[in-house]
Design a protein around this motif. Structure first.
Motif, PDB file in Angstrom:
ATOM      1  N   ILE A  85      -5.074  19.940 -23.015  1.00  0.00           N
ATOM      2  CA  ILE A  85      -3.772  18.706 -22.122  1.00  0.00           C
ATOM      3  C   ILE A  85      -4.857  19.480 -20.538  1.00  0.00           C
ATOM      4  CG2 ILE A  85      -2.001  18.138 -20.978  1.00  0.00           C
ATOM      5  CD1 ILE A  85      -0.819  19.693 -23.668  1.00  0.00           C
ATOM      6  N   LEU A  86      -5.047  18.068 -19.991  1.00  0.00           N
ATOM      7  CA  LEU A  86      -5.621  18.406 -18.927  1.00  0.00           C
ATOM      8  C   LEU A  86      -4.608  17.274 -18.049  1.00  0.00           C
ATOM      9  CD1 LEU A  86      -9.391  17.818 -19.076  1.00  0.00           C
ATOM     10  CD2 LEU A  86      -8.726  19.627 -18.880  1.00  0.00           C
ATOM     11  N   VAL A  87      -4.028  17.841 -16.868  1.00  0.00           N
ATOM     12  CA  VAL A  87      -3.009  16.726 -15.491  1.00  0.00           C
ATOM     13  C   VAL A  87      -4.030  16.212 -14.238  1.00  0.00           C
ATOM     14  CG1 VAL A  87      -1.328  16.988 -14.495  1.00  0.00           C
ATOM     15  CG2 VAL A  87      -1.710  17.924 -16.918  1.00  0.00           C
ATOM     16  N   ILE A  88      -4.169  15.541 -13.950  1.00  0.00           N
ATOM     17  CA  ILE A  88      -5.224  14.993 -12.692  1.00  0.00           C
ATOM     18  C   ILE A  88      -3.999  14.768 -11.814  1.00  0.00           C
ATOM     19  CG2 ILE A  88      -7.296  14.041 -11.960  1.00  0.00           C
ATOM     20  CD1 ILE A  88      -8.304  14.423 -14.490  1.00  0.00           C
ATOM     21  N   PRO A  89      -4.205  14.672 -10.232  1.00  0.00           N
ATOM     22  CA  PRO A  89      -3.412  14.002  -9.329  1.00  0.00           C
ATOM     23  C   PRO A  89      -4.237  12.359  -9.438  1.00  0.00           C
ATOM     24  CG  PRO A  89      -4.746  15.406  -8.283  1.00  0.00           C
ATOM     25  CD  PRO A  89      -4.699  15.803  -9.573  1.00  0.00           C
ATOM     26  N   ILE A  90      -3.448  11.359  -8.817  1.00  0.00           N
ATOM     27  CA  ILE A  90      -3.628  10.410  -8.660  1.00  0.00           C
ATOM     28  C   ILE A  90      -3.393   9.533  -7.488  1.00  0.00           C
ATOM     29  CG2 ILE A  90      -2.918   7.604  -9.204  1.00  0.00           C
ATOM     30  CD1 ILE A  90      -1.012   9.189 -11.678  1.00  0.00           C
ATOM     31  N   GLU A  91      -4.468   8.924  -6.844  1.00  0.00           N
ATOM     32  CA  GLU A  91      -4.861   8.434  -5.550  1.00  0.00           C
ATOM     33  C   GLU A  91      -3.913   7.635  -5.221  1.00  0.00           C
ATOM     34  OE1 GLU A  91      -8.321   7.776  -2.019  1.00  0.00           O
ATOM     35  OE2 GLU A  91      -8.150   9.321  -3.873  1.00  0.00           O
ATOM     36  N   LYS A  92      -3.727   6.559  -6.348  1.00  0.00           N
ATOM     37  CA  LYS A  92      -2.959   5.331  -5.987  1.00  0.00           C
ATOM     38  C   LYS A  92      -3.129   4.517  -6.978  1.00  0.00           C
ATOM     39  CE  LYS A  92      -5.099   4.812  -1.253  1.00  0.00           C
ATOM     40  NZ  LYS A  92      -5.452   6.815  -1.129  1.00  0.00           N
ATOM     41  N   MET A  93      -2.107   3.740  -6.918  1.00  0.00           N
ATOM     42  CA  MET A  93      -1.122   3.576  -8.457  1.00  0.00           C
ATOM     43  C   MET A  93      -0.846   2.138  -8.387  1.00  0.00           C
ATOM     44  SD  MET A  93       0.858   5.502 -11.157  1.00  0.00           S
ATOM     45  CE  MET A  93       2.005   4.752 -12.590  1.00  0.00           C
ATOM     46  N   ILE A  94      -1.404   1.250  -8.668  1.00  0.00           N
ATOM     47  CA  ILE A  94      -0.902  -0.154  -8.610  1.00  0.00           C
ATOM     48  C   ILE A  94      -0.441  -0.613 -10.165  1.00  0.00           C
ATOM     49  CG2 ILE A  94      -1.323  -2.182  -8.226  1.00  0.00           C
ATOM     50  CD1 ILE A  94      -3.498  -0.170  -6.524  1.00  0.00           C
ATOM     51  N   VAL A  95       0.650  -0.975 -10.303  1.00  0.00           N
ATOM     52  CA  VAL A  95       1.763  -1.477 -11.847  1.00  0.00           C
ATOM     53  C   VAL A  95       1.411  -2.979 -12.019  1.00  0.00           C
ATOM     54  CG1 VAL A  95       2.667   1.253 -12.348  1.00  0.00           C
ATOM     55  CG2 VAL A  95       3.835  -1.078 -10.953  1.00  0.00           C
ATOM     56  N   ARG A 144       0.975  -1.904   0.249  1.00  0.00           N
ATOM     57  CA  ARG A 144      -0.806  -0.011  -0.377  1.00  0.00           C
ATOM     58  C   ARG A 144       0.574   1.415   0.120  1.00  0.00           C
ATOM     59  NH1 ARG A 144      -5.019  -1.066   4.064  1.00  0.00           N
ATOM     60  NH2 ARG A 144      -5.498  -3.546   3.773  1.00  0.00           N
ATOM     61  N   ILE A 145       1.935   1.652   1.185  1.00  0.00           N
ATOM     62  CA  ILE A 145       2.794   2.565   0.612  1.00  0.00           C
ATOM     63  C   ILE A 145       3.611   2.659  -0.597  1.00  0.00           C
ATOM     64  CG2 ILE A 145       4.822   3.006   1.860  1.00  0.00           C
ATOM     65  CD1 ILE A 145       4.856   2.020   4.081  1.00  0.00           C
ATOM     66  N   ARG A 146       3.445   1.193  -1.029  1.00  0.00           N
ATOM     67  CA  ARG A 146       4.599   1.979  -2.127  1.00  0.00           C
ATOM     68  C   ARG A 146       2.688   2.535  -3.427  1.00  0.00           C
ATOM     69  NH1 ARG A 146       8.384  -3.113  -2.430  1.00  0.00           N
ATOM     70  NH2 ARG A 146       9.986  -2.389  -1.453  1.00  0.00           N
ATOM     71  N   ALA A 147       1.914   1.945  -3.356  1.00  0.00           N
ATOM     72  CA  ALA A 147       1.141   2.561  -4.018  1.00  0.00           C
ATOM     73  C   ALA A 147       1.115   4.095  -3.994  1.00  0.00           C
ATOM     74  CB  ALA A 147       0.144   1.631  -4.261  1.00  0.00           C
ATOM     75  N   VAL A 148       0.671   4.754  -3.025  1.00  0.00           N
ATOM     76  CA  VAL A 148       0.445   5.897  -2.155  1.00  0.00           C
ATOM     77  C   VAL A 148       1.759   7.106  -3.070  1.00  0.00           C
ATOM     78  CG1 VAL A 148       0.456   7.639  -0.531  1.00  0.00           C
ATOM     79  CG2 VAL A 148      -0.736   5.051  -0.487  1.00  0.00           C
ATOM     80  N   GLN A 149       3.252   5.939  -3.148  1.00  0.00           N
ATOM     81  CA  GLN A 149       4.416   6.246  -2.959  1.00  0.00           C
ATOM     82  C   GLN A 149       4.223   7.398  -4.690  1.00  0.00           C
ATOM     83  OE1 GLN A 149       5.839   7.886  -0.186  1.00  0.00           O
ATOM     84  NE2 GLN A 149       7.221   6.822  -0.391  1.00  0.00           N
ATOM     85  N   LYS A 150       3.484   6.327  -5.485  1.00  0.00           N
ATOM     86  CA  LYS A 150       3.754   6.356  -7.250  1.00  0.00           C
ATOM     87  C   LYS A 150       3.225   6.856  -7.676  1.00  0.00           C
ATOM     88  CE  LYS A 150       5.813   2.564 -10.545  1.00  0.00           C
ATOM     89  NZ  LYS A 150       6.131   4.322 -10.716  1.00  0.00           N
ATOM     90  N   ALA A 151       2.119   7.090  -7.007  1.00  0.00           N
ATOM     91  CA  ALA A 151       0.583   7.815  -7.374  1.00  0.00           C
ATOM     92  C   ALA A 151       1.546   9.264  -7.396  1.00  0.00           C
ATOM     93  CB  ALA A 151      -0.596   7.392  -6.509  1.00  0.00           C
ATOM     94  N   LYS A 152       1.838   9.207  -5.906  1.00  0.00           N
ATOM     95  CA  LYS A 152       2.168  10.730  -5.887  1.00  0.00           C
ATOM     96  C   LYS A 152       3.095  11.128  -6.751  1.00  0.00           C
ATOM     97  CE  LYS A 152       1.534  10.562  -0.647  1.00  0.00           C
ATOM     98  NZ  LYS A 152       1.981  11.146   0.526  1.00  0.00           N
TER      99      LYS A 152
END
Ligand code: PRT
Ligand code: ZN
Length: 285
Positions: free
Chosen positions: A275-285, A203-211
């Protein structure tokens, strides 16, 4: 079922960010005044609130199973605690500083000098490595005032913006280490506790990656699609959706924060619009 005991700083520079990270990982604690211990209501983890200096010792002794602490504290006493992940906050450096009037020529200047610090271990190892001997004065706080009151010729302390040094008439001359908050664990945990920590780390990695990434949407002429795909490949490849307007498509992808402005410039050269840029909350690759 086992519970992982996670030590975090009770109050100080690491506290808020540590709690925020856990909350972004969907691990919730009851609000209210901070007690000694707090049990998460939706994850098998219990928090122990401690002074940051005590965290590596508690983790290496197994009183806590894991902890969040600055690398500087671990390095000072070389605690045998495996680092699971760098967390990217509480960044600082440990530096030598001297009065700004000193003409500092290089590390040989330190030979025989009096150096005040709260980190004698890290300093001693640095001096030994450079074949230098100096008189280390260990003090626990307000290290930066030591030269001004005649207690030392130099200091070795934590620096972040550098403004404390400046306001005390000091200048930074050597950086010995960089530090940030890290997740550490006890080296001899049960398999079950390791599994719980691995779930938390996922979970930590998903949060970090999203940031560190942004979701990007744009419109582009169809002939630019191959080049834009090379520029912003995203997690697999961009999504391409035809627009109602002949010859144009909408592309959706993910772009790394570090490359962001450079990529935007190139996209515009390739004819991208809207061009639209949007924050990501969680990212799971
Ligand atoms: O009570 P407890 O022992 O738990 O807390 P503490 O007072 O020992 O620690 P705290 O909360 O001040 O710091 C916790 C950790 O934050 C440190 O161990 C570092 O890993 C990290 N950190 C990051 C910092 C700084 N930045 C920082 N700037 N720790 C201290 N400082 C101090 C520094 O000592 C100096 O006095 O801030 C001053 C310098 O700041 P600038 O911005 O003027 O350069
Ligand atoms: Zn401390």
């Amino acid at each position: 079922m086992e519970i992982v005991k996670l030590a975090i700083q009770k109050s100080g520079r690491l506290s808020e960010k540590s709690l925020q990270l856990l909350s972004e990982c969907g691990i919730g604690f009851e609000n209210g005044e901070r007690r000694l211990v707090a049990r998460a209501h939706n994850f098998p983890v219990e928090l122990l609130f401690l002074r940051d200096d005590d965290i590596p010792q508690y983790v290496s002794d197994g009183v806590a199973d894991a902890g969040i602490v600055g690398e500087n504290i671990i390095a000072e006493k070389e605690y045998p605690v495996p680092v699971m992940e760098k967390l990217g906050f509480a960044r600082c450096r440990l530096s030598l500083a001297v009065p700004k009037s000193v003409s500092y020529s290089g590390t040989e200047w330190l030979q025989g000098k009096r150096i005040a610090t709260s980190y004698p271990g890290i300093l001693k190892r640095f001096l030994t490595e450079k074949n230098l001997e100096a008189d280390i004065h260990e003090i626990s706080g307000s290290v930066e005032i030591a030269p001004g009151i005649g207690l030392a010729d130099a200091i070795f302390d934590i620096v972040s913006s550098g403004s404390t040094l400046i306001s005390n008439g000091l200048k930074e001359v050597e950086t010995i280490m960089h530090s940030q908050a890290v997740l550490i664990k006890n080296a001899h945990l049960s398999q079950e506790k390791n599994q719980i920590l691995d779930r938390m780390l996922f979970r930590i990695r998903a949060v970090q990656k999203a940031k560190s990434n942004k979701y990007i949407l744009l419109n582009a002429p169809n002939e630019s699609i191959p080049e834009i795909t090379r520029l912003i490949p995203g997690m697999k490849s961009p999504t391409v959706i035809p627009l109602a307007m002949e010859g144009w498509s909408s592309l959706h992808s993910v772009v790394n924060e570090n490359d962001f402005w450079e990529v935007i410039g190139k996209l515009k050269e390739l004819g991208a619009q809207g061009i639209l840029v949007i924050p990501i909350e969680k990212m799971i690759v």
